[in-house]
Scaffold this motif. Structure first.
Motif, short mmCIF file in Angstrom:
data_model
loop_
_atom_site.label_atom_id
_atom_site.label_comp_id
_atom_site.label_asym_id
_atom_site.label_seq_id
_atom_site.Cartn_x
_atom_site.Cartn_y
_atom_site.Cartn_z
N ILE A 1 -2.48 4.94 -6.82
CA ILE A 1 -2.21 3.54 -6.45
C ILE A 1 -1.61 2.79 -7.63
N GLU A 2 -2.24 2.87 -8.78
CA GLU A 2 -1.83 2.07 -9.95
C GLU A 2 -0.44 2.43 -10.44
N ASP A 3 -0.05 3.69 -10.36
CA ASP A 3 1.24 4.13 -10.88
C ASP A 3 2.38 3.95 -9.87
N GLY A 4 2.09 3.33 -8.74
CA GLY A 4 3.13 3.02 -7.76
C GLY A 4 3.45 4.12 -6.77
N TYR A 5 2.75 5.27 -6.87
CA TYR A 5 3.05 6.37 -5.96
C TYR A 5 2.64 6.05 -4.52
N TYR A 6 1.54 5.32 -4.38
CA TYR A 6 1.07 5.00 -3.02
C TYR A 6 2.08 4.12 -2.30
N GLU A 7 2.60 3.13 -2.98
CA GLU A 7 3.59 2.24 -2.36
C GLU A 7 4.84 3.02 -1.95
N ARG A 8 5.30 3.92 -2.82
CA ARG A 8 6.48 4.72 -2.50
C ARG A 8 6.19 5.66 -1.32
N HIS A 9 4.99 6.23 -1.32
CA HIS A 9 4.62 7.12 -0.21
C HIS A 9 4.58 6.35 1.11
N LEU A 10 4.02 5.13 1.09
CA LEU A 10 3.97 4.32 2.30
C LEU A 10 5.38 4.00 2.80
#
Length: 467
Positions: free
Chosen positions: A354-363
């Motif tokens: 989440i913190e490294d921005g991977y979750y946003e990109r995955h979403l």
């Protein structure tokens, strides 16, 4: 295992993928392929049998969905543990023809609970796993905070505020292994001397859970805006379980006026609460996402529950619950001694994700993927031009078809099954009483089928349902 000696018949009577599926299933059921034994890769088996790789993949996908085999990242496919599985003994041909209980095999499954596991971020997850374990950190393997690690709770708190308008601190969040665990924990906090109202139709797993926990359970009818507050008022319930962002299974998005009415109901009498299940709010295809009900709550009456099962993968087994501050104190007194059910290592990986921005990109990737499949399914249905209407298509990963041609859901489901397509009727989601209606309603989920499969499946439904 590197090869399977399958005698494929190319006479066209039985599809090649079905022959491969039947052979491997029988070998596993009969014990000739032992539990845990590695199966050939799709590439190796397609080369061995001289068939296309997609044919083998289709057979493996069917075996996966039925639980006969398991996929392990970077390792391959393995026979699953099926000890105790009921064995259907062979019957004579004359008996089989007349037995309606013979198990159907499906080419396509429109399950409304699907998740595209092929899009799981394997590379990123492996990278973060290695980084989290690169140093010898003994503290990672000690019991952590019962609520979940503060770093993950802080990351979730920030995400919820930005993406869903939820107002909370990390101290209000509890991490747990799935929604079922969190609901059981909640009942331990507030007690079971409550009457819980759920929407009708509803998510039956939640209904069964509250019922088994000895809560008094009832259902409240819905209209086009969601749970009817006037019916809720007369139900005698003091807890309402709702899914305002995307009701399951109807797909209703509760408008702001009904949300305010629901909050008004909760605020009129001390001790009333609303459980907001925000299970798949990340996926919306029309208009801007409506902020969570919890964000409008000024009296501490909303208990907010979310999960990563739909947005990442079910096997992550990580959900979170946001308690009002008054219930936080009750949690500490009554359940603060219960250890966390989620590994500290897994929590740290998800925190970094989440913190490294991977979750946003995955979403963003998954939204685009599901939007494409959503549009493909709608386009195929519009081209069909049959006598049905569509609802629930503005969010989530399933929609509903409403038929008013006199045929029942059971009939439509049976006709689809004969063509190898599995669909689902709305009736099974009604808990209390029979639903009096003039229409049959079928659910179609599209998360775990690509665009080509969706088109093929819709064509089969056209053939099955033509009058």
């Amino acid at each position: 295992m590197y090869e399977l000696a399958i005698n494929l018949k190319s006479d066209g009577k039985i599809p090649l993928y079905a022959q491969i599926y039947e052979y491997i299933r029988s070998e596993i059921r009969d014990g000739h392929i032992a539990s845990g034994e590695k199966l050939p890769s799709t590439r190796a088996l397609s080369r061995c049998l001289d068939v296309s790789r997609s044919t083998v993949e289709l057979a493996y996908e069917q075996l996966l969905s039925e639980g006969y085999i398991e996929a392990q990242p970077c390792r391959g496919y393995f026979a699953a543990q099926i000890d105790g599985l009921y064995q259907i003994r062979p019957q004579c041909c004359s008996t089989r023809k007349n037995d309606a209980r013979v198990k159907e095999t499906y080419i396509y499954d429109f399950t409304p609970n699907g998740v595209d596991l092929k899009s799981f971020p394997y590379n990123v997850w492996r990278k973060l796993s290695r980084e989290c374990l690169v140093d010898d950190r003994a503290e990672l393997f000690r019991l952590g905070c019962p609520q979940g690690e503060w770093g993950l709770r802080n990351a979730i708190s920030s995400y919820l505020h930005q993406a869903r308008g939820v107002n909370c601190t990390p101290e209000q969040i509890i991490i747990g292994a799935g929604n079922d665990y969190l609901l059981m924990l909640l009942c331990a906090v507030i007690g079971t001397q409550h009457r819980v109202a759920l929407e009708n139709p509803t998510y039956r797993q939640a209904y069964r859970l509250f019922e088994n926990l000895s809560c008094e359970v009832c259902t409240v009818d819905m209209d086009a805006r969601g749970m009817r507050v006037d019916k809720l008022e007369t139900s005698g319930a003091d807890i309402a379980f709702v899914m305002p962002s995307h009701q399951y299974p109807l797909g209703t998005v509760m408008p702001i006026k009904r949300r305010m009415e629901l909050l008004g109901w909760a605020g009129r009498i001390e001790g009333r609460y609303i459980i907001e299940d925000d299970y798949d709010s990340e996926f919306r295809y029309k208009g801007k996402p409506i902020p969570a009900l919890q964000g409008y709550d000024g009296k501490g009456r909303v208990i907010y529950i979310g999960t990563f099962s739909k947005s990442i993968a079910p096997a992550i087994r990580m959900s979170y619950m946001v308690l009002p501050e008054t219930l936080c104190r009750m949690y500490e007194e009554r359940c603060g001694f219960i250890s966390s059910t989620v590994s500290k290592v897994d929590q740290l990986i998800l925190q970094r994700f989440i913190e490294d921005g991977y979750y946003e990109r995955h979403l963003n990737k998954m939204r685009a993927l599901y939007k494409s499949r959503h549009d493909t399914l709608l386009a195929a249905l519009r081209e069909w031009g049959a006598d049905f209407t569509v609802s629930g298509e503005n969010a989530g990963v399933h929609l509903l078809l409403h038929f008013c041609d006199g045929r029942s859901e059971e009939e439509l489901i049976g006709l689809a099954a004969r063509k190898g397509v599995k669909v689902y009727g709305l009736s099974e989601y009604y808990v209390e009483g029979s639903r009096e209606r003039e229409e049959a309603v079928i659910l179609l989920g599209y998360a775990n089928m690509n665009e080509d499969k969706i088109k093929d499946a819709v064509n089969l439904l056209k053939e099955a349902w033509k009058k």
